[in-house]
Scaffold this active site. Structure first.
Site, PDB file in Angstrom:
ATOM      1  N   HIS A  99      -3.511  25.062   8.918  1.00 19.07           N
ATOM      2  CA  HIS A  99      -3.701  24.028   7.884  1.00 19.07           C
ATOM      3  C   HIS A  99      -3.486  22.627   8.494  1.00 19.07           C
ATOM      4  O   HIS A  99      -2.593  21.882   8.097  1.00 19.07           O
ATOM      5  CB  HIS A  99      -2.675  24.326   6.782  1.00 19.07           C
ATOM      6  CG  HIS A  99      -2.760  23.528   5.525  1.00 19.07           C
ATOM      7  ND1 HIS A  99      -2.902  22.149   5.491  1.00 19.07           N
ATOM      8  CD2 HIS A  99      -2.682  23.932   4.236  1.00 19.07           C
ATOM      9  CE1 HIS A  99      -2.904  21.759   4.235  1.00 19.07           C
ATOM     10  NE2 HIS A  99      -2.778  22.815   3.457  1.00 19.07           N
ATOM     11  N   GLU A 137      -8.952  22.984   7.649  1.00 15.91           N
ATOM     12  CA  GLU A 137      -8.170  24.202   7.812  1.00 15.91           C
ATOM     13  C   GLU A 137      -9.079  25.372   8.205  1.00 15.91           C
ATOM     14  O   GLU A 137     -10.030  25.685   7.490  1.00 15.91           O
ATOM     15  CB  GLU A 137      -7.438  24.507   6.509  1.00 15.91           C
ATOM     16  CG  GLU A 137      -6.670  23.286   5.991  1.00 15.91           C
ATOM     17  CD  GLU A 137      -6.181  23.443   4.559  1.00 15.91           C
ATOM     18  OE1 GLU A 137      -5.854  24.573   4.167  1.00 15.91           O
ATOM     19  OE2 GLU A 137      -6.131  22.430   3.836  1.00 15.91           O
TER      20      GLU A 137
HETATM   21  O1  G6P Z   1       1.608  21.338  -0.720  1.00 17.56           O
HETATM   22  P1  G6P Z   1       1.234  22.580   0.061  1.00 17.56           P
HETATM   23  O2  G6P Z   1       1.834  23.850  -0.506  1.00 17.56           O
HETATM   24  O3  G6P Z   1       1.579  22.426   1.510  1.00 17.56           O
HETATM   25  O4  G6P Z   1      -0.324  22.752  -0.051  1.00 17.56           O
HETATM   26  C1  G6P Z   1      -1.196  21.721   0.284  1.00 17.56           C
HETATM   27  C2  G6P Z   1      -2.642  22.122  -0.026  1.00 17.56           C
HETATM   28  O5  G6P Z   1      -3.005  23.192   0.819  1.00 17.56           O
HETATM   29  C3  G6P Z   1      -4.383  23.642   0.721  1.00 17.56           C
HETATM   30  O6  G6P Z   1      -5.250  22.738   1.260  1.00 17.56           O
HETATM   31  C4  G6P Z   1      -4.753  24.013  -0.694  1.00 17.56           C
HETATM   32  O7  G6P Z   1      -6.146  24.235  -0.817  1.00 17.56           O
HETATM   33  C5  G6P Z   1      -4.322  22.912  -1.665  1.00 17.56           C
HETATM   34  O8  G6P Z   1      -4.530  23.374  -2.997  1.00 17.56           O
HETATM   35  C6  G6P Z   1      -2.860  22.542  -1.461  1.00 17.56           C
HETATM   36  O9  G6P Z   1      -2.490  21.520  -2.370  1.00 17.56           O
END
Ligand code: G6P
EC number: 5.1.3.15
Length: 268
Positions: free
Chosen positions: A145, A246
């Site tokens: 990510h 990601e």
């Molecule tokens: O805040 P986190 O749990 O690290 O997630 C951050 C982001 O990750 C991904 O990109 C998902 O698609 C998002 O929906 C989410 O908000």
């Protein structure tokens, strides 16, 4: 940084990996920091690190059948200590391999194990390796990510993300990706894209070339102002300074008994 970490050095380039989450927190290439980490990121193990390369495994986002009950987004390994199982330094590369230390969680899939291997040459290669040591197929979703630095999200464009996507903000399915792919608002999209290469450009200059392997999708994310304001570990205006691309498995992949899967992102 107050978290224990390991540094990889190759010529003038350097990468830093926190043992908490096997989380790459810095990659400096040609004197330029390629990874964004929030100035408000918690670096004390109390929550996943906001920035760098979070490892999402063995499920991505909300992709777990019981997510409503337990509410654990992005799996079990980004907020635990990992241990180093191998480290190599030669004239042409430096690498480290890590494994999570706590595999006893009730939601840990029986028989699955994972490793992260980070290799620094003239690029940074991050591998998320999954083994299925059981006798049954196991569902698997995952992601690397990565938060890539950009000087200004409003002048940033990406290439190489094509095909249909789901907009996570309203659960709508779109047949084609934006072209050109620019950013004007909160963006949270899962692209059914197996493209092997993405570029990130600001003002027409290529900042990052990102290669992907072993994926069935690419996720593109930027929280924009309102969501960033709600995060305790991100300053309000920091959404301008990164985009997440990601390398992901989100499309219902199953890892067969005895099989190894390798999800790879290579950053240049
Ligand atoms: O805040 P986190 O749990 O690290 O997630 C951050 C982001 O990750 C991904 O990109 C998902 O698609 C998002 O929906 C989410 O908000």
């Amino acid at each position: 940084m107050s978290l224990a970490s390991v540094t990889l050095q190759h010529q003038h380039d350097r990468a830093e990996i926190a043992l908490f989450g096997a989380h790459v927190t810095s990659y400096i290439k040609d004197g330029y920091e390629k990874l964004f980490v929030s100035e408000l990121a918690k670096l004390d193990g109390s929550r996943p690190i906001r920035g760098g390369i979070p490892v999402c495994w063995p499920w991505f986002g909300q992709l777990h059948p019981d997510i409503k009950q337990h509410g654990i987004a992005h799996g079990l390994v980004r907020n635990q200590m990992w241990q180093i199982t191998a480290q190599i330094q030669t004239n042409i590369m430096a690498s480290v391999t890590l494994e999570p230390t706590d595999t006893g969680h009730a939601l840990w899939p029986e028989g699955l194990s994972c490793q992260v291997k980070v290799t620094l040459t003239d690029a940074l290669k991050v591998e998320l390796i999954t083994h299925n040591n059981s006798n049954t197929p196991s569902p698997l979703s995952a992601a690397l990510h990565t938060y890539f630095t950009v000087s200004d999200i409003s002048t940033t464009a990406i290439t190489g993300v094509a095909g249909a996507f789901t907009n996570n903000l309203n659960s709508t399915l779109h047949k084609t990706s934006p072209e050109p792919y620019v950013f004007t608002e909160e963006t949270d999209r899962v692209h059914q894209s197996t493209t092997p290469k993405t570029t990130i450009e600001t003002n027409g200059n290529t900042l990052h070339i990102v290669e992907h392997q072993g994926h069935d999708s690419l996720v593109v994310w930027n929280p924009w102002l309102d969501k960033a304001t709600g995060f305790v570990d991100m300053a309000d205006d920091e959404y301008q300074k990164f985009v997440c691309i990601e390398t992901a498995l989100t499309q219902g992949y199953e890892i067969a008994p005895g099989q190894t899967h390798n999800l790879v992102q290579i950053i240049q």
